[in-house]
Design a protein around this motif. Structure first.
Motif, mmCIF file in Angstrom:
data_model
loop_
_atom_site.group_PDB
_atom_site.id
_atom_site.type_symbol
_atom_site.label_atom_id
_atom_site.label_comp_id
_atom_site.label_asym_id
_atom_site.label_seq_id
_atom_site.Cartn_x
_atom_site.Cartn_y
_atom_site.Cartn_z
ATOM 1 N N UNK A 33 6.183 34.903 27.099
ATOM 2 C CA UNK A 33 5.376 35.418 28.202
ATOM 3 C C UNK A 33 4.528 36.589 27.714
ATOM 4 N N UNK A 34 3.275 36.548 28.049
ATOM 5 C CA UNK A 34 2.377 37.633 27.704
ATOM 6 C C UNK A 34 1.769 38.257 28.944
ATOM 7 N N UNK A 35 1.443 39.515 28.825
ATOM 8 C CA UNK A 35 0.650 40.205 29.852
ATOM 9 C C UNK A 35 -0.704 40.554 29.230
ATOM 10 N N UNK A 36 -1.742 40.280 29.964
ATOM 11 C CA UNK A 36 -3.089 40.629 29.571
ATOM 12 C C UNK A 36 -3.742 41.374 30.717
ATOM 13 N N UNK A 37 -4.803 42.084 30.422
ATOM 14 C CA UNK A 37 -5.540 42.752 31.480
ATOM 15 C C UNK A 37 -7.037 42.640 31.209
ATOM 16 N N UNK A 46 -4.932 42.106 25.331
ATOM 17 C CA UNK A 46 -3.483 41.910 25.216
ATOM 18 C C UNK A 46 -2.764 43.202 25.567
ATOM 19 N N UNK A 47 -1.847 43.120 26.505
ATOM 20 C CA UNK A 47 -1.027 44.270 26.890
ATOM 21 C C UNK A 47 0.327 44.211 26.200
ATOM 22 N N UNK A 48 0.966 43.059 26.261
ATOM 23 C CA UNK A 48 2.266 42.914 25.631
ATOM 24 C C UNK A 48 2.772 41.498 25.749
ATOM 25 N N UNK A 49 3.806 41.194 24.975
ATOM 26 C CA UNK A 49 4.421 39.882 25.029
ATOM 27 C C UNK A 49 5.906 40.011 24.783
ATOM 28 N N UNK A 55 14.582 39.086 23.384
ATOM 29 C CA UNK A 55 15.078 39.940 22.325
ATOM 30 C C UNK A 55 14.004 40.707 21.582
ATOM 31 N N UNK A 56 12.776 40.217 21.672
ATOM 32 C CA UNK A 56 11.672 40.866 20.973
ATOM 33 C C UNK A 56 10.485 41.067 21.908
ATOM 34 N N UNK A 57 9.818 42.165 21.761
ATOM 35 C CA UNK A 57 8.611 42.443 22.534
ATOM 36 C C UNK A 57 7.594 43.125 21.628
ATOM 37 N N UNK A 58 6.355 42.938 21.936
ATOM 38 C CA UNK A 58 5.275 43.551 21.177
ATOM 39 C C UNK A 58 4.227 44.024 22.173
ATOM 40 N N UNK A 59 3.493 45.068 21.811
ATOM 41 C CA UNK A 59 2.563 45.682 22.742
ATOM 42 C C UNK A 59 1.219 45.967 22.084
ATOM 43 N N UNK A 60 0.202 46.003 22.906
ATOM 44 C CA UNK A 60 -1.092 46.419 22.410
ATOM 45 C C UNK A 60 -1.084 47.915 22.101
ATOM 46 N N UNK A 61 -1.940 48.322 21.196
ATOM 47 C CA UNK A 61 -1.942 49.711 20.741
ATOM 48 C C UNK A 61 -2.198 50.695 21.880
ATOM 49 N N UNK A 62 -2.992 50.301 22.839
ATOM 50 C CA UNK A 62 -3.359 51.230 23.914
ATOM 51 C C UNK A 62 -2.221 51.509 24.897
#
Length: 123
Positions: A33-37, A46-49, A55-62
């Protein structure tokens, strides 16, 4: 899979907000699942996924250090906790589901999209 994003609203700078993305249809745990704005006049960002089991998440730099994703596969729901909100976080936020092998920041990798929820942060 059908996605429904909710939780947006008008807040002040420095406030917190939690968005939810509820899914129905196919097996939710099969999807990253990803969040975008998307802000007016800007490209989708890309906001995050979050991985299939959370167990793992990643985020946009902002948003790193301010936003946190979590998921509850039993409830078919993903959450986006947004803290220390800034006016530049103002956008329509979309959740998306993709049968990908890793968290991807490219919108085209996600096949299913929710309708979006508006977040407005006033200064």
């Amino acid at each position: 899979v059908q996605l429904q994003a909710s939780g947006g609203g008008l807040v002040q700078a420095g406030d917190s907000l939690r968005l939810s993305c509820a899914a129905s249809g196919r097996t939710f745990s099969n999807y990253v699942i990803g969040w975008f704005r998307q802000a007016p006049g800007k490209e989708r960002e890309f906001v995050g996924g979050i991985s299939r089991r959370g167990g793992n998440a990643d985020y946009g730099d902002s948003v790193k250090g301010r936003f946190t994703m979590s998921r509850d596969n039993a409830k078919n729901t993903v959450y986006l906790q947004m803290n220390s909100l800034k006016p530049e976080d103002t956008a329509v936020y979309y959740c998306a589901a993709g049968q990908v092998y890793y968290i991807d920041d490219v919108p085209a990798s996600y096949k299913y999209w929710g309708q979006g929820t508006l977040v407005t942060v006033s200064s």
